[in-house]
Scaffold this motif. Structure first.
Motif, PDB file in Angstrom:
ATOM      1  N   GLY C 108       0.190   4.134   8.493  1.00  0.00           N
ATOM      2  CA  GLY C 108       0.475   4.727   7.186  1.00  0.00           C
ATOM      3  C   GLY C 108       1.380   3.840   6.357  1.00  0.00           C
ATOM      4  N   SER C 111      -1.048   1.322   4.867  1.00  0.00           N
ATOM      5  CA  SER C 111      -2.247   1.802   4.191  1.00  0.00           C
ATOM      6  C   SER C 111      -1.885   2.917   3.228  1.00  0.00           C
ATOM      7  CB  SER C 111      -3.244   2.331   5.210  1.00  0.00           C
ATOM      8  OG  SER C 111      -4.093   3.272   4.625  1.00  0.00           O
ATOM      9  N   GLY C 112      -2.655   3.055   2.179  1.00  0.00           N
ATOM     10  CA  GLY C 112      -2.383   4.122   1.222  1.00  0.00           C
ATOM     11  C   GLY C 112      -3.393   5.238   1.293  1.00  0.00           C
ATOM     12  N   GLY C 150      -1.104   8.920   6.530  1.00  0.00           N
ATOM     13  CA  GLY C 150      -1.337   7.698   5.756  1.00  0.00           C
ATOM     14  C   GLY C 150      -0.975   7.833   4.291  1.00  0.00           C
ATOM     15  N   ILE C 153       3.437   8.846   4.199  1.00  0.00           N
ATOM     16  CA  ILE C 153       4.331   7.703   4.431  1.00  0.00           C
ATOM     17  C   ILE C 153       3.946   6.600   3.441  1.00  0.00           C
ATOM     18  CG2 ILE C 153       4.874   5.907   6.098  1.00  0.00           C
ATOM     19  CD1 ILE C 153       4.817   8.031   8.223  1.00  0.00           C
ATOM     20  N   PRO C 154       4.928   6.025   2.741  1.00  0.00           N
ATOM     21  CA  PRO C 154       4.599   5.022   1.729  1.00  0.00           C
ATOM     22  C   PRO C 154       4.053   3.746   2.369  1.00  0.00           C
ATOM     23  CG  PRO C 154       6.965   5.061   2.123  1.00  0.00           C
ATOM     24  CD  PRO C 154       6.368   6.207   2.898  1.00  0.00           C
ATOM     25  N   PRO C 155       3.263   2.964   1.647  1.00  0.00           N
ATOM     26  CA  PRO C 155       2.761   3.204   0.292  1.00  0.00           C
ATOM     27  C   PRO C 155       1.652   4.239   0.286  1.00  0.00           C
ATOM     28  CG  PRO C 155       1.806   1.184   1.162  1.00  0.00           C
ATOM     29  CD  PRO C 155       2.791   1.664   2.190  1.00  0.00           C
ATOM     30  N   SER C 156       1.385   4.811  -0.863  1.00  0.00           N
ATOM     31  CA  SER C 156       0.444   5.911  -0.922  1.00  0.00           C
ATOM     32  C   SER C 156      -0.306   5.905  -2.246  1.00  0.00           C
ATOM     33  CB  SER C 156       1.225   7.217  -0.738  1.00  0.00           C
ATOM     34  OG  SER C 156       0.537   8.298  -1.278  1.00  0.00           O
TER      35      SER C 156
END
Ligand code: NA
Ligand code: NA
Lengths: 309, 185, 447
Positions: C108, C111-112, C150, C153-156
């Motif tokens: 996560g 990955s966004g 995913g 948790i940043p990035p998103s």
């Protein structure tokens, strides 16, 4: 009718103050027959979009910066030449004089919208988080955010600075994180955007006085009877006068707040004549043609009692 | 040669988009490097990358239409008698075609008749007219793609399906193959 | 009343088209067009909205994060992160499935997107769980359920879309008088705010996982932790672990904005994939570019019609009406949170996450601001609620992915994932009722 007014800025801005006054006057002068509603924060689209909308007649009114109207009627660009106004009085004198009247006519012809009022939003002053800027040399190495506007970009370049054009929506974050060091907007915007939280120094620049016209769709305007047209124009004039007083009152209060509340330091420039000279020499000639010739610029300078170029 | 050319034309949006994507991503990276390492910013890079991005998006939407990838809610089809969903699918696609055709007319009218002629992009100096041309072009292409998908489905009997579910099928087949191998061994 | 007939036409035709199976973007666009024609307004406005809704700088983060994710897969970065998480499984009951949750958290952080997380983690972890005697259905269920991390948790990508949808919203002057000036939502602040809520959801998932594994008798390995294996995973996964540090560290230290971080992630991945792991080929690159193309095209076409739809809502002041009717029902903030979360969970069952955010933010955000809810806190709750939708029927993208990987029927995975959906929902209520969970970290960072 109940018209829609698009407003680029948010609550507490000079644009909103002018808009509210205009609505109040419009209602009073038409005995409540006509009114309008403000849509703040660009809810009805970007400032440039609203010009096309008003020209087509799908939007009634809009309040926007003159540099966003200028792409649709190039002669307006004269108002954004760096140091064309040296102080508030010169801006007021121009807005109330024959040159502004001519610009209004040009804008109707070029873009199908009519300017019925002017927001006085103040000079764009330079804020930054790095160091006090009192002389031209201090600007060296400061990364300044500018909107993607060719006159402003060229002006900074004439001062030997390389500005970073950046979207407004990224600006606060970029200042906060130090991606860029500074930006320039009027005092009222610096205050409304809480830039004081992320900026320490302000330099009292006078290169660009921000005028923000209130426009009406020409087709909407022509659909009105004579009495209503007269009421719209008068309400616009009253709102313009109110905007001037609003700016004078607000700027004084805001400057104090910026110092007291945020601990900002406001500096005057020791060598602003130098800044003006550099900007004029480098930027003005590039825009003579689009604003209607060097003669037009001289006409404006003459009306202000300034030396011709 | 001829079939290669047809293949190229049939995937034209994909080629354009991949090129645009690679270009604007590289341009933005160059901007970051130049600003952080050399303290220099290109004044035109933001505007250019945003316009490339807009073109990328609308050509990409057309490409997605070709792949039948646009998101639909379809679970309700399972609750209907089996003859109904194909009819609804066809009907909704024709509504889409009608919407797009109307939008093509609107955007053509805007670009060629309604738009202010002085209006230029600020740092590039290109008339906005040319940049807005993407709208009538991409929506025309997209409309052709929708018709193409329906032609394949209804006349040729080839079902073009969402690449999401295709990927899923590949995964499943892969697994089944593995299992078969194990069972055989 | 004009407003109610507009609401009827707008939402009525939208729902009819959705049920017919029209693409979401078409349902939105045609519904808006019908309302324009009903109001006798010139729909030529659509043209400029089409261009400007998409032509915004921060939005470029979307294709950039999608491309970065696809490249990380091809460059072997994802694989190594999951292997590292797996090495932590050890002797604990349910250790390897807890490691799956951990892997989703690691993944996560680079990955966004939800389904991408499920796919990347599931490919390695589901077989690994099955090897240790797990039931395939349970293994798929835990992966699908933690895949939603995913986007928390940043990035998103959903947080980016939320920030963009919130730009230019305006709230009633009374609300400003009471709760202060409404600021546009900073995407960086959203990113920081997502960290602790992501932890809360992970812990809830791991707790339920422990209980269920104990009942099912899924013990850990007999040998205890394999320190050598962990160290080896760290060594081979060094450049993968660096990826989240580069992305998040770069944002917080001011090297670049969140939008730019996605760009940097792409070039970092290219560098690692070509020069360090030597796994990235031209074919992978072209494939990643292609996937990004149609994924971005379809999402951002929705943005265009959703913006027109939202413009109609704004011009007819529908959000204000919604707010009023909601407040006339109750002014208890917990009750209102309850209603909003149930509604979001319901929407998340049927609708794609990004479309849901684009449509609902303009309606709900002014309402919650009226109640004194911080826009960032609201955004986090919205993203968390919708992330659960990835693993709920009937549209559960993570369930599709997980059942595809394990070759277990969708029904079985869905049933086994439901308890996890309930515990995640409970976590969302905790995150909503205690704003500090979301807002504490951003304040520490000076936001
Ligand atoms: Na993430
Ligand atoms: Na769902």
């Amino acid at each position: 009718a109940n018209w829609n007014i698009a407003v680029g800025d948010g609550g507490g801005s000079a644009q909103e103050a002018l808009g509210l006054k205009f609505i109040e006057q419009l209602e009073a002068k038409t005995d409540g027959k006509h009114s309008a509603k403000l849509f703040l924060n660009g809810q009805l689209g970007s400032e440039q979009d609203t010009v096309n909308d008003a020209a087509i007649g799908t939007l009634d009114f809009s309040i926007l910066a003159s540099n966003n109207l200028a792409p649709f009627s190039p002669t307006l660009g004269i108002l954004s030449l760096p140091y064309i106004f040296e102080n508030l009085d010169q801006a007021v004198q121009t807005v109330e004089g024959p040159i502004a009247a001519e610009l209004v006519e040009n804008t109707i012809r070029d873009s199908g919208v009519r300017i019925i009022g002017w927001t006085y939003s103040g000079f764009r002053v330079l804020s930054n988080s790095k160091r006090p800027i009192q002389k031209l040399a201090d600007l060296d190495g400061i990364v300044v955010r500018v909107p993607k506007n060719e006159i402003m970009i060229d002006t900074y370049k004439s001062w030997g600075n390389n500005p970073t054009p950046m979207a407004w929506s990224e600006t606060f974050t970029a200042l906060q994180q130090g991606v860029v060091d500074g930006q320039d907007t009027p005092y009222t915007t610096i205050y409304a955007m809480k830039f004081g939280e992320v900026q320490k120094y302000i330099s009292d620049l006078h290169y660009l006085f921000l005028l923000e016209p209130l426009i009406v769709s020409e087709s909407v305007y022509q659909d009105q009877n004579e009495a209503t047209q007269k009421a719209i124009l008068e309400a616009g004039n009253e709102a313009t006068a109110y905007s001037l007083q609003w700016l004078k009152d607000q700027e004084a209060v805001i400057k104090e707040e910026l110092v007291n509340k945020y601990g900002m330091q406001i500096d005057t420039l020791q060598d602003e004549a130098e800044w003006a000279k550099k900007a004029q020499e480098a930027v003005w000639p590039k825009f003579y043609e689009s604003v209607g010739g060097k003669g037009k610029v001289n006409e404006l300078l003459r009306s202000l009692g300034r030396d011709e170029v | 040669m001829g079939s290669k050319f047809i293949h190229f034309i049939d995937n034209i949006e994909s080629y354009i988009c991949r090129t645009l994507l690679a270009l604007f991503v590289t341009l933005l990276f160059a901007q970051i490097v130049s600003r952080q390492l050399f303290g220099y910013s290109f004044s035109w890079s933001e505007e250019l990358s945003v316009y490339m991005f807009v073109w990328f998006v609308f050509f990409g939407a057309s490409y997605a239409a070709k792949l039948a990838a646009h998101n639909r809610v379809t679970f309700q089809y399972k609750l209907m008698p089996s003859w109904l969903p194909p009819i609804l699918e066809f009907l909704s696609d024709m509504i889409w075609v009608a919407f797009n055709s109307y939008f093509v007319y609107l955007s053509y009218d805007f670009v060629f008749n309604k738009m202010n002629l002085f209006w230029k992009s600020q740092t590039l100096g290109i008339p906005m007219k040319y940049i807005y041309l993407i709208l009538p072009i991409a929506f025309t292409l997209m409309t052709i793609r929708i018709l193409q998908v329906n032609y394949y489905k209804l006349i040729k009997g080839i079902d073009i399906r969402d690449p999401d579910s295709q990927e899923m099928d590949e995964l499943m087949e892969h697994d089944i193959d593995e299992n078969d191998k194990k069972n055989a061994a | 009343m004009a407003e109610s007939s507009i609401v009827l036409i707008l939402f009525g035709s939208f729902l009819v088209l959705l049920v017919m199976g029209a693409p979401v973007t078409v349902a939105l666009g045609v519904a808006a067009l019908s309302s324009f024609l009903y109001l006798d307004q010139n729909p030529i406005k659509f043209v400029q909205i089409a261009f400007t809704s998409v032509g915004s700088f921060p939005l470029m983060a979307l294709p950039a994060f999608i491309l970065a994710g696809a490249l990380m897969e091809a460059a072997g970065i994802s694989k190594r992160l999951v292997t590292l998480a797996e090495s932590f499984a050890g002797p604990v009951t349910g250790g390897i499935s807890a490691a799956t949750v951990l892997a989703c958290m690691f993944f996560g952080a680079i990955s966004g997107s939800g389904p991408a997380t499920t796919a990347a983690v599931g490919m390695l972890m589901i077989p690994a769980m099955v090897k240790r005697g797990y039931d395939k259905g349970y293994a798929s269920a835990i992966t699908a359920s933690s895949g939603g991390l995913g986007i928390v948790i940043p990035p998103s990508i959903p947080m980016v879309i939320f920030g963009i949808s919130a730009i230019g919203l305006s709230v009633p002057p009374e609300a400003i008088a009471e709760h202060g000036e409404f600021q546009s939502v900073s995407i960086t602040k959203m990113f920081i705010a997502g960290v602790l809520p992501g932890l809360v959801i992970s812990i809830s998932l791991m707790t339920l996982n422990y209980i269920r594994c104990k009942r099912l008798g899924y013990a850990g390995t007999a040998e205890g932790w394999d320190i050598k294996h962990i160290a080896e995973s760290f060594r081979t996964g060094f450049w993968s672990v660096m990826a989240p540090l580069v992305i998040l560290g770069g944002i917080y230290s001011g090297f670049f904005t969140p939008t730019e971080s996605a760009i940097v992630a792409i070039f970092y991945t290219l560098f690692v994939g070509v020069f360090i792991h030597r796994e990235l080929s031209w074919k992978d690159l072209f494939r990643s570019l292609e996937t990004t193309t149609w994924l971005s095209g379809r999402v951002l076409l929705i943005l265009f019609t959703a913006t027109v739809f939202g413009r109609l809502l704004v011009e007819n002041q529908i959000p204000a009406i919604v707010a009023e009717s909601m407040l006339s029902l109750t002014d208890n903030i917990y009750l209102i949170w309850f209603l909003i979360i149930i509604f979001l969970l319901f929407v998340g069952m049927f609708m794609e996450t990004l479309a849901a955010i684009m449509i609902l933010t303009p309606v709900l955000l002014p309402v919650t601001y009226n109640l004194g809810i911080d826009p960032v806190h609201f955004g986090i709750v919205m993203v968390c609620s919708l992330s659960i939708g990835f693993a709920t029927p009937p549209l559960g993208e993570n369930l599709f992915v997980a059942s595809g990987i394990s070759n277990i029927s969708l029904e079985e995975v869905t049933v086994k994932a439901l308890p996890f959906a309930f515990v995640s929902a409970a976590a969302v209520f905790i995150i909503a009722f205690f704003p500090e969970i979301a807002l504490f970290l951003p304040r520490q960072f000076g936001y």
